[in-house]
Design an enzyme around this catalytic site. Structure first.
Site, PDB file in Angstrom:
ATOM      1  N   GLN A  53      -4.669  -1.084   9.375  1.00  0.00           N
ATOM      2  CA  GLN A  53      -4.535  -2.429   8.801  1.00  0.00           C
ATOM      3  C   GLN A  53      -5.133  -3.463   9.760  1.00  0.00           C
ATOM      4  O   GLN A  53      -4.787  -3.501  10.944  1.00  0.00           O
ATOM      5  CB  GLN A  53      -3.043  -2.730   8.535  1.00  0.00           C
ATOM      6  N   ASP A  61     -11.180   2.642   3.713  1.00  0.00           N
ATOM      7  CA  ASP A  61     -11.527   1.225   3.576  1.00  0.00           C
ATOM      8  C   ASP A  61     -13.037   1.022   3.399  1.00  0.00           C
ATOM      9  O   ASP A  61     -13.481  -0.058   3.032  1.00  0.00           O
ATOM     10  CB  ASP A  61     -11.072   0.448   4.825  1.00  0.00           C
ATOM     11  N   LYS A 109       0.841  -1.209   0.000  1.00  0.00           N
ATOM     12  CA  LYS A 109       0.000   0.000   0.000  1.00  0.00           C
ATOM     13  C   LYS A 109       0.875   1.258   0.000  1.00  0.00           C
ATOM     14  O   LYS A 109       0.614   2.207  -0.744  1.00  0.00           O
ATOM     15  CB  LYS A 109      -0.950  -0.018   1.201  1.00  0.00           C
TER      16      LYS A 109
END
Ligand code: NDP
Length: 282
Positions: free
Chosen positions: A95, A118, A51
């Site tokens: 994460q 997200d 990422k």
């Protein structure tokens, strides 16, 4: 046809990089994504590395905040609040999974919905299901982009989604429904999974069981999208679909690696731009 997710994702990231140059010239600052990693889970560290690499490629600003495994929930909440309040931060990604002593939903709830790249915050989930403007989770969007890029007809077709998680199965089912597919969601209690899968014109598999979908479960000519990422005892990455046996039966299929995985990251970049633009236009 083998669907080259890596190439499609690369094309998208190139477009995003050009968009960033134009946006930076227009608004005087780059989009900014902060990534928070707690602990040292090897898979999470590898996802975060990919990422960050993509944010560098797309020329975003941002920070990687690596916190020790022992970080308390309150400490993590404090880090998130700081980023929520910082006007220079457009996106916050925590994460997952988090260490067991931290309540994941409480952390997701704490991220400002407008910085929730997200798309896991309840506000964004609700907005997606209500058909309102939402931040849509990256992997489901990546699946849809692959279907779109390969010109797969969707309207009126039967899509079977195997897996009903909040991050993949459910949102991808909603996005397929929005494209007028007839959608079946299968899961661990589905009776005769093979027969259900064989009905699919589009089969999306997000289970987390190595190579569980075999050729006898696939309708000839179907489009098969394999979301699964599993590491075998020998350290090899495999999907949830038995690629070797299914590929000759399917009309189109994604490989693992090089299918959905790179698309997830490209969509994260896209979501960061969406957050940036919405915040600037507010
Ligand atoms: P979850 O473990 O949250 O969900 C798995 C789902 O599969 C559940 O709904 C479960 O059913 C269902 N399931 C489990 N066993 C069976 C079975 N034997 N038959 C039918 N259904 C079954 O997984 P995720 O959705 O988070 O992830 C799925 C896979 O996708 C994993 O391999 C993960 O690593 C990968 N992944 C890949 C991403 C990418 O970027 N490519 C991003 C996110 C995930 P039930 O609800 O009944 O328990």
């Amino acid at each position: 046809m083998i669907i080259d997710g890596k190439q499609i994702a690369q094309n998208l990231k190139e477009q995003i990089r050009e968009q960033v140059t134009a946006l930076t010239a227009q608004y005087g600052r780059k989009p900014c994504l902060d990534v928070i990693l707690v602990g040292e889970n090897p898979a999470s560290m590898s996802y975060v590395r990919s990422k960050i690499k993509a944010t560098e490629y797309c020329d975003f600003d941002g920070e990687l905040i690596s916190l020790p495994e022992t970080t308390t929930q309150d400490e993590l909440l404090r880090v998130i609040r700081e980023r929520n309040e910082n006007p220079g931060v457009d996106g916050i990604l925590v994460q997952l999974p988090l260490p067991k002593h931290i309540d994941e939903q409480c952390i997701i709830d704490a991220i400002s919905p407008e910085k929730d790249v997200d798309g896991f915050h309840p506000t964004n989930v609700a907005r997606l299901w209500l058909g309102q403007e939402a931040i849509v989770p990256c992997t489901p969007m990546g699946v849809m982009a692959l279907l779109e890029q390969t010109g797969t007809p969707l309207q009126g077709r039967h899509a079977v989604v195997v897996g009903r998680s909040n991050i993949v199965g459910k949102p991808v089912a909603k996005l397929l429904l929005d494209k007028n597919c007839t959608v079946t969601i299968a899961h661990s209690r589905t009776a005769d999974l093979a027969a259900v899968c064989r009905q699919a014109d589009i089969l999306v598999v997000a289970v987390g069981r190595p190579e569980m979908i075999t050729a006898d479960m696939v309708k000839p000519g179907a489009t098969v999208i394999d979301v699964g990422i599993n590491r075998t005892a020998e350290g090899k990455l495999v999907g949830d679909v038995d690629f070797r046996s299914v590929e000759p039966v399917a009309g189109a299929i994604t490989p693992v690696p090089g299918g959905v995985g790179p698309m997830t990251i490209a969509m994260l970049m896209r979501n960061t731009i969406v957050c940036y633009q919405r915040r600037i236009n507010k």
